[in-house]
Design a protein around this motif. Structure first.
Motif, PDB file in Angstrom:
ATOM      1  N   GLU A  58       0.828  -1.205   0.000  1.00 30.27           N
ATOM      2  CA  GLU A  58       0.000   0.000   0.000  1.00 30.27           C
ATOM      3  C   GLU A  58       0.867   1.263   0.000  1.00 30.27           C
ATOM      4  OE1 GLU A  58      -2.825   2.126   3.277  1.00 30.27           O
ATOM      5  OE2 GLU A  58      -3.132  -0.011   2.971  1.00 30.27           O
ATOM      6  N   THR A  59       1.944   1.237   0.762  1.00 30.74           N
ATOM      7  CA  THR A  59       2.862   2.378   0.813  1.00 30.74           C
ATOM      8  C   THR A  59       3.601   2.530  -0.507  1.00 30.74           C
ATOM      9  OG1 THR A  59       3.158   2.069   3.193  1.00 30.74           O
ATOM     10  CG2 THR A  59       4.839   3.359   2.060  1.00 30.74           C
ATOM     11  N   LEU A  60       4.077   1.428  -1.058  1.00 22.01           N
ATOM     12  CA  LEU A  60       4.761   1.466  -2.353  1.00 22.01           C
ATOM     13  C   LEU A  60       3.825   1.987  -3.437  1.00 22.01           C
ATOM     14  CD1 LEU A  60       7.308   0.849  -3.996  1.00 22.01           C
ATOM     15  CD2 LEU A  60       6.485  -1.508  -4.214  1.00 22.01           C
ATOM     16  N   ASP A  61       2.573   1.566  -3.394  1.00 22.79           N
ATOM     17  CA  ASP A  61       1.570   2.041  -4.345  1.00 22.79           C
ATOM     18  C   ASP A  61       1.399   3.556  -4.240  1.00 22.79           C
ATOM     19  OD1 ASP A  61      -0.716   1.635  -6.235  1.00 22.79           O
ATOM     20  OD2 ASP A  61      -1.874   2.324  -4.498  1.00 22.79           O
ATOM     21  N   ALA A  62       1.295   4.064  -3.023  1.00 27.22           N
ATOM     22  CA  ALA A  62       1.117   5.501  -2.809  1.00 27.22           C
ATOM     23  C   ALA A  62       2.341   6.284  -3.277  1.00 27.22           C
ATOM     24  CB  ALA A  62       0.830   5.785  -1.335  1.00 27.22           C
ATOM     25  N   ILE A  63       3.531   5.756  -3.029  1.00 24.46           N
ATOM     26  CA  ILE A  63       4.766   6.421  -3.473  1.00 24.46           C
ATOM     27  C   ILE A  63       4.818   6.463  -4.994  1.00 24.46           C
ATOM     28  CG2 ILE A  63       7.285   6.161  -3.581  1.00 24.46           C
ATOM     29  CD1 ILE A  63       7.134   5.144  -0.649  1.00 24.46           C
ATOM     30  N   CYS A  64       4.484   5.342  -5.632  1.00 23.82           N
ATOM     31  CA  CYS A  64       4.496   5.288  -7.096  1.00 23.82           C
ATOM     32  C   CYS A  64       3.468   6.245  -7.704  1.00 23.82           C
ATOM     33  CB  CYS A  64       4.259   3.864  -7.584  1.00 23.82           C
ATOM     34  SG  CYS A  64       5.663   2.775  -7.287  1.00 23.82           S
ATOM     35  N   LYS A  65       2.299   6.350  -7.088  1.00 20.06           N
ATOM     36  CA  LYS A  65       1.290   7.303  -7.576  1.00 20.06           C
ATOM     37  C   LYS A  65       1.788   8.719  -7.442  1.00 20.06           C
ATOM     38  CE  LYS A  65      -2.839   4.552  -6.851  1.00 20.06           C
ATOM     39  NZ  LYS A  65      -4.005   4.290  -5.992  1.00 20.06           N
ATOM     40  N   ALA A  66       2.368   9.054  -6.290  1.00 17.09           N
ATOM     41  CA  ALA A  66       2.846  10.421  -6.039  1.00 17.09           C
ATOM     42  C   ALA A  66       4.008  10.792  -6.967  1.00 17.09           C
ATOM     43  CB  ALA A  66       3.275  10.567  -4.584  1.00 17.09           C
ATOM     44  N   LEU A  67       4.871   9.825  -7.264  1.00 23.17           N
ATOM     45  CA  LEU A  67       6.034  10.089  -8.111  1.00 23.17           C
ATOM     46  C   LEU A  67       5.795   9.753  -9.581  1.00 23.17           C
ATOM     47  CD1 LEU A  67       8.857   8.741  -5.756  1.00 23.17           C
ATOM     48  CD2 LEU A  67       8.314  11.127  -6.270  1.00 23.17           C
ATOM     49  N   ASN A  68       4.597   9.225  -9.884  1.00 20.90           N
ATOM     50  CA  ASN A  68       4.250   8.841 -11.250  1.00 20.90           C
ATOM     51  C   ASN A  68       5.328   7.919 -11.838  1.00 20.90           C
ATOM     52  OD1 ASN A  68       2.739   8.723 -13.596  1.00 20.90           O
ATOM     53  ND2 ASN A  68       3.734  10.516 -14.483  1.00 20.90           N
ATOM     54  N   CYS A  69       5.547   6.802 -11.138  1.00 20.35           N
ATOM     55  CA  CYS A  69       6.591   5.871 -11.562  1.00 20.35           C
ATOM     56  C   CYS A  69       6.156   4.432 -11.310  1.00 20.35           C
ATOM     57  CB  CYS A  69       7.893   6.167 -10.821  1.00 20.35           C
ATOM     58  SG  CYS A  69       7.828   5.848  -9.041  1.00 20.35           S
ATOM     59  N   GLN A  70       6.985   3.501 -11.681  1.00 19.91           N
ATOM     60  CA  GLN A  70       6.755   2.076 -11.474  1.00 19.91           C
ATOM     61  C   GLN A  70       7.522   1.615 -10.227  1.00 19.91           C
ATOM     62  OE1 GLN A  70       4.771  -0.036 -13.417  1.00 19.91           O
ATOM     63  NE2 GLN A  70       4.109   1.940 -14.242  1.00 19.91           N
ATOM     64  N   PRO A  71       7.089   0.527  -9.581  1.00 21.22           N
ATOM     65  CA  PRO A  71       7.818   0.020  -8.417  1.00 21.22           C
ATOM     66  C   PRO A  71       9.302  -0.240  -8.703  1.00 21.22           C
ATOM     67  CG  PRO A  71       5.702  -1.062  -8.564  1.00 21.22           C
ATOM     68  CD  PRO A  71       5.861  -0.236  -9.816  1.00 21.22           C
ATOM     69  N   GLY A  72       9.606  -0.671  -9.913  1.00 24.93           N
ATOM     70  CA  GLY A  72      10.994  -0.922 -10.299  1.00 24.93           C
ATOM     71  C   GLY A  72      11.843   0.333 -10.380  1.00 24.93           C
ATOM     72  N   ASP A  73      11.191   1.501 -10.466  1.00 20.85           N
ATOM     73  CA  ASP A  73      11.924   2.767 -10.438  1.00 20.85           C
ATOM     74  C   ASP A  73      12.361   3.107  -9.016  1.00 20.85           C
ATOM     75  OD1 ASP A  73      11.487   3.129 -13.190  1.00 20.85           O
ATOM     76  OD2 ASP A  73       9.582   4.156 -12.818  1.00 20.85           O
ATOM     77  N   VAL A  74      11.633   2.586  -8.044  1.00 20.82           N
ATOM     78  CA  VAL A  74      11.895   2.872  -6.632  1.00 20.82           C
ATOM     79  C   VAL A  74      12.752   1.785  -5.993  1.00 20.82           C
ATOM     80  CG1 VAL A  74      10.818   3.263  -4.380  1.00 20.82           C
ATOM     81  CG2 VAL A  74       9.735   4.164  -6.432  1.00 20.82           C
ATOM     82  N   LEU A  75      12.516   0.535  -6.384  1.00 23.81           N
ATOM     83  CA  LEU A  75      13.235  -0.605  -5.804  1.00 23.81           C
ATOM     84  C   LEU A  75      14.206  -1.196  -6.816  1.00 23.81           C
ATOM     85  CD1 LEU A  75      10.207  -2.458  -4.184  1.00 23.81           C
ATOM     86  CD2 LEU A  75      11.784  -0.889  -3.064  1.00 23.81           C
ATOM     87  N   GLU A  76      15.377  -1.559  -6.330  1.00 26.18           N
ATOM     88  CA  GLU A  76      16.398  -2.150  -7.194  1.00 26.18           C
ATOM     89  C   GLU A  76      17.058  -3.305  -6.444  1.00 26.18           C
ATOM     90  OE1 GLU A  76      20.744  -0.767  -8.950  1.00 26.18           O
ATOM     91  OE2 GLU A  76      19.286   0.757  -8.405  1.00 26.18           O
ATOM     92  N   TYR A  77      17.319  -4.387  -7.136  1.00 27.46           N
ATOM     93  CA  TYR A  77      18.005  -5.530  -6.529  1.00 27.46           C
ATOM     94  C   TYR A  77      19.484  -5.494  -6.901  1.00 27.46           C
ATOM     95  CZ  TYR A  77      19.663 -10.203  -5.614  1.00 27.46           C
ATOM     96  OH  TYR A  77      20.390 -11.264  -5.150  1.00 27.46           O
ATOM     97  N   SER A  78      20.325  -5.724  -5.919  1.00 24.85           N
ATOM     98  CA  SER A  78      21.762  -5.821  -6.144  1.00 24.85           C
ATOM     99  C   SER A  78      22.258  -7.087  -5.450  1.00 24.85           C
ATOM    100  CB  SER A  78      22.470  -4.595  -5.573  1.00 24.85           C
ATOM    101  OG  SER A  78      23.863  -4.767  -5.647  1.00 24.85           O
ATOM    102  N   SER A  79      22.909  -7.935  -6.193  1.00 21.31           N
ATOM    103  CA  SER A  79      23.391  -9.194  -5.618  1.00 21.31           C
ATOM    104  C   SER A  79      24.564  -8.980  -4.682  1.00 21.31           C
ATOM    105  CB  SER A  79      23.781 -10.161  -6.727  1.00 21.31           C
ATOM    106  OG  SER A  79      24.905  -9.654  -7.437  1.00 21.31           O
ATOM    107  N   GLY A  80      25.199  -7.831  -4.763  1.00 19.95           N
ATOM    108  CA  GLY A  80      26.339  -7.552  -3.910  1.00 19.95           C
ATOM    109  C   GLY A  80      27.632  -8.118  -4.449  1.00 19.95           C
ATOM    110  N   GLU A  81      27.564  -8.844  -5.546  1.00 24.17           N
ATOM    111  CA  GLU A  81      28.752  -9.416  -6.173  1.00 24.17           C
ATOM    112  C   GLU A  81      29.253  -8.463  -7.249  1.00 24.17           C
ATOM    113  OE1 GLU A  81      27.701 -13.227  -7.694  1.00 24.17           O
ATOM    114  OE2 GLU A  81      26.953 -13.941  -5.766  1.00 24.17           O
ATOM    115  N   ALA A  82      30.548  -8.423  -7.426  1.00 24.32           N
ATOM    116  CA  ALA A  82      31.118  -7.599  -8.477  1.00 24.32           C
ATOM    117  C   ALA A  82      30.781  -8.198  -9.836  1.00 24.32           C
ATOM    118  CB  ALA A  82      32.638  -7.521  -8.327  1.00 24.32           C
ATOM    119  N   GLU A  83      30.386  -7.338 -10.767  1.00 24.76           N
ATOM    120  CA  GLU A  83      30.054  -7.833 -12.100  1.00 24.76           C
ATOM    121  C   GLU A  83      31.334  -8.118 -12.867  1.00 24.76           C
ATOM    122  OE1 GLU A  83      27.225  -5.620 -14.326  1.00 24.76           O
ATOM    123  OE2 GLU A  83      26.014  -5.202 -12.577  1.00 24.76           O
ATOM    124  N   VAL A  84      31.318  -9.187 -13.667  1.00 21.35           N
ATOM    125  CA  VAL A  84      32.507  -9.590 -14.425  1.00 21.35           C
ATOM    126  C   VAL A  84      32.353  -9.149 -15.849  1.00 21.35           C
ATOM    127  CG1 VAL A  84      33.930 -11.523 -15.157  1.00 21.35           C
ATOM    128  CG2 VAL A  84      32.809 -11.549 -12.929  1.00 21.35           C
TER     129      VAL A  84
END
Length: 72
Positions: free
Chosen positions: A46-72
């Motif tokens: 519900e909070t993510l939905d409200a943030i996305c509405k307010a910022l006119n964006c997608q959840p993927g614009d707000v959240l990002e996954y990082s494996s923490g491993e260095a890319e090769v």
């Protein structure tokens, strides 16, 4: 943590202050700051939905996954 919260990036892109987002979403400044700094343990859909509405964006614009491993 492997999940990165990009609220500050989206705020800059939308030229919006944290205060303005707080008012639009209905979340306290302290809770938004906890999210923004990545110290939050969870975020309600519900909070993510409200943030996305307010910022006119997608959840993927707000959240990002990082494996923490260095890319090769």
């Amino acid at each position: 943590m492997s999940i990165i919260i990009n609220i500050d990036v989206m705020l800059a892109r939308r030229k919006m202050s944290l205060t303005e987002l707080s008012e639009k979403v209905g979340i306290t400044m302290s809770n938004l700051s906890i999210l923004k700094t990545g110290k939050a343990k969870a975020i309600r859909v519900e909070t993510l939905d409200a943030i996305c509405k307010a910022l006119n964006c997608q959840p993927g614009d707000v959240l990002e996954y990082s494996s923490g491993e260095a890319e090769v």
